[in-house]
Design a protein around this motif. Sequence first.
Motif, PDB file in Angstrom:
ATOM      1  N   ARG A   1     -16.941  78.178 -37.348  1.00 26.69           N
ATOM      2  CA  ARG A   1     -16.493  79.199 -38.305  1.00 26.69           C
ATOM      3  C   ARG A   1     -15.058  78.940 -38.749  1.00 26.69           C
ATOM      4  NH1 ARG A   1     -19.664  82.367 -34.824  1.00 26.69           N
ATOM      5  NH2 ARG A   1     -17.841  83.007 -33.611  1.00 26.69           N
TER       6      ARG A   1
ATOM      7  N   ARG B   1     -12.929  74.927 -45.427  1.00 26.15           N
ATOM      8  CA  ARG B   1     -13.784  74.073 -46.255  1.00 26.15           C
ATOM      9  C   ARG B   1     -13.256  74.027 -47.691  1.00 26.15           C
ATOM     10  NH1 ARG B   1     -18.634  75.859 -44.959  1.00 26.15           N
ATOM     11  NH2 ARG B   1     -18.906  74.182 -43.456  1.00 26.15           N
ATOM     12  N   GLY B   2     -13.164  72.815 -48.229  1.00 27.34           N
ATOM     13  CA  GLY B   2     -12.690  72.627 -49.596  1.00 27.34           C
ATOM     14  C   GLY B   2     -11.188  72.723 -49.743  1.00 27.34           C
ATOM     15  N   ARG B   3     -10.492  72.837 -48.633  1.00 28.61           N
ATOM     16  CA  ARG B   3      -9.039  72.966 -48.641  1.00 28.61           C
ATOM     17  C   ARG B   3      -8.432  71.751 -47.940  1.00 28.61           C
ATOM     18  NH1 ARG B   3      -8.333  78.612 -47.373  1.00 28.61           N
ATOM     19  NH2 ARG B   3      -6.117  78.422 -47.759  1.00 28.61           N
TER      20      ARG B   3
ATOM     21  N   LEU C   1     -13.498  75.996 -38.886  1.00 25.46           N
ATOM     22  CA  LEU C   1     -13.537  74.855 -39.799  1.00 25.46           C
ATOM     23  C   LEU C   1     -14.090  75.266 -41.157  1.00 25.46           C
ATOM     24  CD1 LEU C   1     -14.782  72.094 -37.331  1.00 25.46           C
ATOM     25  CD2 LEU C   1     -12.456  72.407 -38.194  1.00 25.46           C
ATOM     26  N   GLY C   2     -15.064  76.146 -41.156  1.00 29.22           N
ATOM     27  CA  GLY C   2     -15.635  76.633 -42.403  1.00 29.22           C
ATOM     28  C   GLY C   2     -14.630  77.389 -43.257  1.00 29.22           C
TER      29      GLY C   2
END
Length: 177
Positions: A153, A159-161, A155-156
Amino acid sequence: MDSRNGHLLEIFSSWQGEGPYAGPKQVFVRLSGCHLRCVYCDTPESWERAGAWSMGGQTRPNPVTVAETLDAIRSLGPHPSVSLTGGEPVIQTEFVREVALGVREVGMKSYLDTSGTLSDRLAVCADAIDIFAFDIKLPSCRGVRSDWDDVARCLGLARGRDAFVKIVVMQDTSEVD
């Protein structure tokens, strides 16, 4: 204590020595307090909340306000980024969020150095963070039990950063890890 106040250990300027951002100067804001007890921790004095913090050889009392923290950061001059490290910074999530937003306002990037183990707290400040440095603890790391769903969670949330993961491999780290 106001949740927007924080407990620091120290503020200083040095060079970033880890990961893809190694090399440039960075302001380090080391927060005190950590829920983990990693056997390889390089700053075990950060585990407990400190009664005072230091900067430039001067000791100052805790807790500290966001404004005092930002004044201390600005006093070190412009830097590309400010590392919020610890201990575990997201234990003080509201304080981290406000400092990171203040850092952004003065034209520096916020760099969060976190264990990636407190997703509920990270969710509160994640949008204020520009760079995520996750120090993921392997199962064989003595002194730590990670909830891998919680790590996922965390790491999520990045995400995209701009984010990266680092791990410590020791002599007794298992090959399975």
